[in-house]
Design a protein around this motif. Structure first.
Motif, PDB file in Angstrom:
ATOM      1  N   CYS A   1     -11.274  -2.786  -0.971  1.00  0.00           N
ATOM      2  CA  CYS A   1     -10.475  -1.763  -1.653  1.00  0.00           C
ATOM      3  C   CYS A   1     -10.492  -1.965  -3.172  1.00  0.00           C
ATOM      4  O   CYS A   1     -10.322  -3.064  -3.671  1.00  0.00           O
ATOM      5  CB  CYS A   1      -9.033  -1.831  -1.153  1.00  0.00           C
ATOM      6  SG  CYS A   1      -8.022  -0.617  -1.997  1.00  0.00           S
TER       7      CYS A   1
ATOM      8  N   ALA B   1     -11.444   0.048   2.252  1.00  0.00           N
ATOM      9  CA  ALA B   1     -10.287  -0.848   2.398  1.00  0.00           C
ATOM     10  C   ALA B   1     -10.330  -1.549   3.746  1.00  0.00           C
ATOM     11  O   ALA B   1      -9.915  -2.693   3.878  1.00  0.00           O
ATOM     12  CB  ALA B   1      -8.997  -0.044   2.270  1.00  0.00           C
TER      13      ALA B   1
ATOM     14  N   CYS C   1       0.851  -1.189   0.000  1.00  0.00           N
ATOM     15  CA  CYS C   1       0.000   0.000   0.000  1.00  0.00           C
ATOM     16  C   CYS C   1       0.887   1.239   0.000  1.00  0.00           C
ATOM     17  O   CYS C   1       1.995   1.215   0.523  1.00  0.00           O
ATOM     18  CB  CYS C   1      -0.861   0.028   1.259  1.00  0.00           C
ATOM     19  SG  CYS C   1      -2.284  -1.055   1.211  1.00  0.00           S
ATOM     20  N   MET C   2       0.381   2.337  -0.564  1.00  0.00           N
ATOM     21  CA  MET C   2       1.166   3.571  -0.459  1.00  0.00           C
ATOM     22  C   MET C   2       0.957   4.206   0.921  1.00  0.00           C
ATOM     23  O   MET C   2       1.745   5.014   1.374  1.00  0.00           O
ATOM     24  CB  MET C   2       0.814   4.556  -1.575  1.00  0.00           C
ATOM     25  CG  MET C   2      -0.589   5.079  -1.596  1.00  0.00           C
ATOM     26  SD  MET C   2      -0.772   6.565  -0.631  1.00  0.00           S
ATOM     27  CE  MET C   2      -2.539   6.547  -0.373  1.00  0.00           C
ATOM     28  N   ALA C   3      -0.131   3.803   1.604  1.00  0.00           N
ATOM     29  CA  ALA C   3      -0.370   4.256   2.967  1.00  0.00           C
ATOM     30  C   ALA C   3       0.146   3.174   3.917  1.00  0.00           C
ATOM     31  O   ALA C   3       0.455   2.077   3.484  1.00  0.00           O
ATOM     32  CB  ALA C   3      -1.859   4.441   3.186  1.00  0.00           C
TER      33      ALA C   3
ATOM     34  N   GLY D   1      -3.451  -0.399   4.690  1.00  0.00           N
ATOM     35  CA  GLY D   1      -4.890  -0.322   4.917  1.00  0.00           C
ATOM     36  C   GLY D   1      -5.377   0.973   5.551  1.00  0.00           C
ATOM     37  O   GLY D   1      -6.566   1.249   5.547  1.00  0.00           O
TER      38      GLY D   1
ATOM     39  N   GLN E   1      -8.392  -0.260  -5.101  1.00  0.00           N
ATOM     40  CA  GLN E   1      -7.029   0.126  -5.479  1.00  0.00           C
ATOM     41  C   GLN E   1      -6.933   1.429  -6.274  1.00  0.00           C
ATOM     42  O   GLN E   1      -6.229   1.501  -7.280  1.00  0.00           O
ATOM     43  CB  GLN E   1      -6.366  -1.009  -6.271  1.00  0.00           C
ATOM     44  CG  GLN E   1      -6.274  -2.291  -5.468  1.00  0.00           C
ATOM     45  CD  GLN E   1      -5.121  -3.164  -5.904  1.00  0.00           C
ATOM     46  OE1 GLN E   1      -4.766  -3.198  -7.067  1.00  0.00           O
ATOM     47  NE2 GLN E   1      -4.537  -3.863  -4.970  1.00  0.00           N
ATOM     48  N   PRO E   2      -7.600   2.470  -5.840  1.00  0.00           N
ATOM     49  CA  PRO E   2      -7.447   3.741  -6.551  1.00  0.00           C
ATOM     50  C   PRO E   2      -6.037   4.315  -6.461  1.00  0.00           C
ATOM     51  O   PRO E   2      -5.706   5.235  -7.212  1.00  0.00           O
ATOM     52  CB  PRO E   2      -8.471   4.670  -5.892  1.00  0.00           C
ATOM     53  CG  PRO E   2      -8.879   4.002  -4.648  1.00  0.00           C
ATOM     54  CD  PRO E   2      -8.630   2.543  -4.797  1.00  0.00           C
TER      55      PRO E   2
HETATM   56  S1  SF4 Z   1      -6.118   2.303  -2.280  1.00  0.00           S
HETATM   57 FE1  SF4 Z   1      -6.166   0.256  -1.301  1.00  0.00          FE
HETATM   58  S2  SF4 Z   1      -4.295  -0.798  -2.065  1.00  0.00           S
HETATM   59 FE2  SF4 Z   1      -4.077   1.428  -2.442  1.00  0.00          FE
HETATM   60  S3  SF4 Z   1      -2.974   2.225  -0.661  1.00  0.00           S
HETATM   61 FE3  SF4 Z   1      -5.168   2.499  -0.271  1.00  0.00          FE
HETATM   62  S4  SF4 Z   1      -5.737   0.622   0.875  1.00  0.00           S
HETATM   63 FE4  SF4 Z   1      -3.769   0.205  -0.098  1.00  0.00          FE
END
Ligand code: SF4
Length: 398
Positions: free
Chosen positions: A190, A185, A167-169, A172, A192-193
């Protein structure tokens, strides 16, 4: 060190076990993240436990949503069911769910999900004191921090992700999907935007989109690389990590099988005092993946986790089917993608030394009529002129 593989369905679970998993994790239909994978209903869960235990493998079940009040009605009976069938652990992130497991299903060991973002020895020690058997470490930790947690919490099982999407965060803790798609999420939905393409607009120029990049590749500002710690396994083992985890409950059975056997064989090599071989690492390039990164392993100074040029998968091999029956000198294959007379295809097996390539000179349909090419969702018979091991998977170089 345990190799822990994902199982988004009963079929993938069987392949994960056949390809060397010591343990698998799966979701039931309720309360787990990854609502998009097919997950296991109650009948499947019973079958999965029996299959795993007969194979000497453990089964852990995700119950790692951030639960709302409405979820607590059905949660106790679900947990009691998991206890009754004998699952080897539940993966939990929410303190309310944690307390409910302890109250109604105390025989089930509790693993703290990576969703709980355990990033320190203090946090790990807290969960250990509360009664957790295992902590799944946050993906944002360096190996130095993991060593410190190991030293501070003897007796606590430590699990860490070594392969798969990031994840970029903090895992979750992200509202993009909730906000843009009304799919949370934190409830396993999620969309996946973070992989979408973004532009910026200046406040007084609505509708005018500006790329943030200086070239014309697009702007994937949130797009994380995939994690791959294959070359760091010796350090992970020396740090006293108990379990290495592969991400990918939504991935194909080919992905699950191939990644599992690679890490299993690499651990086997290390246990025998050898370096994990490069040809196994090369297998990780033959699954669908994004650019790989070792992410936070060496600390925040060296992180290289985002890839801004595209969010598309790199794919140079195609999963074309699984062998569902091995004849004396033939294989019956459930077809996932087309192949034709004249193609060169590759068979892979749990033991990578048994893999082979095959030039296709004859294909038969399931009534043993000769055909020139296969169609997805059918079965075919491939005369091979030799016997093959069980659980073969077939792929083709693109
Ligand atoms: S959109 Fe979904 S896969 Fe992407 S960082 Fe957020 S929680 Fe993770």
């Amino acid at each position: 060190m345990e190799v822990l593989a994902p199982a988004g369905s009963l079929q993938k679970l069987r392949y994960a076990v056949a390809y060397g998993a010591d343990a698998v994790y799966a979701g039931g239909k309720l309360f787990g993240l990854r609502a998009g994978s097919s997950n296991l209903d109650e009948k499947d869960l019973r079958e999965a436990v029996n299959f795993c235990h007969q194979s000497g493998c453990k089964l852990f079940i995700t119950v790692n949503i951030m639960a709302h009040n409405r979820h607590y009605q059905a949660l106790p009976s679900y947990l009691q069911f998991l206890q009754e069938i004998g699952v080897d652990g539940v993966i939990v992130s929410d303190p309310g769910v944690f307390a409910t497991v302890q109250a109604v299903a105390p025989a089930i060991p509790i693993h703290i999900s990576t969703q709980a973002n355990v990033t320190s020895a203090a946090s790990a020690a807290f969960w250990q004191k509360m009664g957790a058997k295992r902590v799944i470490l946050a993906r944002e930790l360096s190996i130095g921090e993991i060593r410190e947690i190991r030293a501070a919490c003897p007796g606590l099982e430590l699990e860490m992700f070594v392969h798969g999407a990031m994840c970029m965060a903090y895992s979750g803790r992200c509202l993009l999907s909730s906000y843009l798609n009304h799919r949370s999420a934190n409830l396993g939905a999620c969309t996946q935007p973070c992989r979408w393409e973004y532009f910026v607009t200046e406040k007084s120029r609505p509708g005018q989109e500006f790329s943030l990049e200086e070239d014309d590749h697009g702007t994937y500002i949130f797009n994380s690389k995939d994690l791959c710690l294959y070359h760091r396994l010796a350090e992970i083992m020396a740090a006293g990590v108990d379990s290495i985890k592969i991400e990918g409950r939504m991935k194909s059975l080919y992905y699950v099988a191939n990644v599992t056997r690679v890490y299993r064989a690499a651990i086997h090599a290390l246990e025998n005092g050898k370096e994990p071989p490069q040809f196994l690492r090369d297998e990780l390039d033959k699954i669908s993946h994004r650019v790989y990164s070792e992410a936070f392993f060496d600390g925040f100074d060296s992180i290289d986790t985002q890839y801004h040029e595209t969010s598309k998968y790199i794919r140079d091999h195609q999963f074309i089917g699984e062998v569902i029956a091995e004849g004396n000198r033939s294989a019956t294959i459930a077809i996932r993608a087309k192949f034709s007379i004249g193609d060169t295809i590759e068979f892979i097996f749990p033991d990578p030394s048994q893999d082979f390539t095959w030039k296709v000179t004859r294909i038969q349909d399931d009534a043993e009529n000769d055909i020139d090419f296969t169609k997805p969702n059918t079965t075919c018979i491939l005369p091979l002129k030799k016997s093959i091991p069980l659980n073969g998977i077939v792929r083709k170089k693109l």
